[in-house]
Write an enzyme that holds these catalytic residues in place. Structure first.
Site, PDB file in Angstrom:
ATOM      1  N   ALA A   1       0.809  -1.228   0.000  1.00  0.00           N
ATOM      2  CA  ALA A   1       0.000   0.000   0.000  1.00  0.00           C
ATOM      3  C   ALA A   1       0.837   1.271   0.000  1.00  0.00           C
ATOM      4  CB  ALA A   1      -0.935   0.008   1.195  1.00  0.00           C
TER       5      ALA A   1
ATOM      6  N   GLY B   1       1.162   2.993  -5.949  1.00  0.00           N
ATOM      7  CA  GLY B   1       0.415   2.310  -7.001  1.00  0.00           C
ATOM      8  C   GLY B   1      -1.015   1.975  -6.652  1.00  0.00           C
ATOM      9  N   ILE B   2      -1.441   0.795  -7.075  1.00  0.00           N
ATOM     10  CA  ILE B   2      -2.825   0.369  -6.900  1.00  0.00           C
ATOM     11  C   ILE B   2      -3.185   0.251  -5.422  1.00  0.00           C
ATOM     12  CG2 ILE B   2      -4.424  -1.551  -7.256  1.00  0.00           C
ATOM     13  CD1 ILE B   2      -2.978  -2.027  -9.966  1.00  0.00           C
TER      14      ILE B   2
ATOM     15  N   ASP C   1       7.765  -7.470   5.421  1.00  0.00           N
ATOM     16  CA  ASP C   1       7.996  -8.350   4.277  1.00  0.00           C
ATOM     17  C   ASP C   1       6.984  -9.478   4.413  1.00  0.00           C
ATOM     18  OD1 ASP C   1       8.836 -10.295   2.465  1.00  0.00           O
ATOM     19  OD2 ASP C   1      10.963  -9.959   2.841  1.00  0.00           O
TER      20      ASP C   1
ATOM     21  N   TYR D   1       6.272 -16.386 -13.648  1.00  0.00           N
ATOM     22  CA  TYR D   1       5.367 -15.323 -13.207  1.00  0.00           C
ATOM     23  C   TYR D   1       3.917 -15.773 -13.271  1.00  0.00           C
ATOM     24  CZ  TYR D   1       2.678 -10.998 -13.124  1.00  0.00           C
ATOM     25  OH  TYR D   1       1.756 -10.029 -12.821  1.00  0.00           O
TER      26      TYR D   1
ATOM     27  N   LYS E   1       1.388 -15.771 -10.155  1.00  0.00           N
ATOM     28  CA  LYS E   1       0.184 -14.939 -10.155  1.00  0.00           C
ATOM     29  C   LYS E   1      -1.065 -15.808 -10.061  1.00  0.00           C
ATOM     30  CE  LYS E   1      -0.995 -10.746  -9.911  1.00  0.00           C
ATOM     31  NZ  LYS E   1      -0.436  -9.844  -8.902  1.00  0.00           N
TER      32      LYS E   1
END
Length: 280
Positions: free
Chosen positions: A18, A21-22, A74, A172, A176
């Site tokens: 946070a 970006g988004i 982290d 990736y 994802k």
């Protein structure tokens, strides 16, 4: 979807990634309602290549009308995540919403993806999402018992098991899709507790600092993070109990009567947006 007004007022959101970006855009949109935001991210010092820290994010969130708790975490570290949850509960009294936004990306083929990068993507994306969900679950259950409409919202794509989505960047895609599999499994597992679990994904590429670091990425052909923030707001204020969905940002907005998408274009008037991955 059924939306009730001001349902994020007084809610506590635990948002990973946070600081920029988004994730930050979602936080600021919720803050406009008077929400409490737990900022879970690693950046504590300014980096010219990646602007934004947990502290600058906290200032923006508070300026937007919310309360902020910046925590350097982290999300691969179980003890750190559990400590962050405990601090969130100590500060705000509980957690109502988890936004799994943090993600690591490397659009590289197998020969160009060393195991260190593979482990980073799987550690942040799949493991981090699972860990944060597990850590927040006891508080989300309490939120459900109090009738506060708890939700988990993960920034991950629909599961489309097609070769062309794996071939260019297998590592990736696996990482994802691991986030999306958390949505699929947890939606079914947590339904009996009254906890909604959904995913949200952009139709077009979104101009974030991470995207700007990808070679050949033209951010002028992207949309801004605010399109995801506005779509997330509609999902998070949904009172229907909808769960197990893989929402697309512009489809969510259109379903709520939003017809002006020009406001989200990085380049005003642009109609030639870069499509995002994983949408056929």
């Amino acid at each position: 979807m059924q939306t009730a007004p001001n349902t994020l007022k007084g809610k506590t959101l635990f948002i990973t990634g946070a600081s920029r970006g988004i994730g930050l855009a979602i936080a600021k949109r919720a803050a406009a309602d008077g929400a409490n935001i737990v900022i879970v991210a690693k950046t504590t010092e300014t980096n010219p290549k990646l602007p934004g820290t947990i502290y600058s994010a906290a200032a923006e969130i508070e300026a937007a009308g919310g309360r902020a708790l910046p925590l350097a975490v982290d999300i691969r570290d179980e003890a750190a995540v559990l400590e962050a949850v405990a601090k969130a509960v100590e500060t705000f009294g509980g957690i109502d919403i988890l936004v799994n936004n943090a993600s690591a990306i490397s659009l590289t083929n197998t020969e160009a993806t060393p195991m260190k990068r593979f482990d980073l993507m799987h550690g942040v994306n799949a493991r981090g999402t699972y860990l944060c969900t597990m850590a927040c679950l006891p508080e989300l259950k309490k939120s459900a018992e109090a009738g506060r409409n708890p939700q988990v919202l993960t920034m991950s794509p629909p599961l489309t098991m097609q070769t062309h989505w794996f071939q260019p960047h297998t590592a990736y895609t696996m990482a994802k899709y691991g986030m999306s599999m958390c949505t699929l499994g947890h939606a079914g597992e947590f339904k009996r507790h009254g906890i909604s679990v959904n995913s949200l994904w952009p139709r077009t590429a979104v101009a974030t600092a991470a995207m700007q670091m990808i070679p050949g990425m033209d951010v002028a052909l992207c949309r801004t993070p605010e399109i995801m923030a506005d779509a997330a707001y509609f999902v998070l204020t949904d009172t229907s109990g909808a769960t197990g969905n893989f929402y697309i940002d512009d489809a969510v907005l259109a379903a709520h009567g939003v017809t002006d998408f020009d406001r989200y274009a990085v380049t005003p008037g642009n109609r030639n947006f870069l499509p995002d991955l994983f949408l056929d």
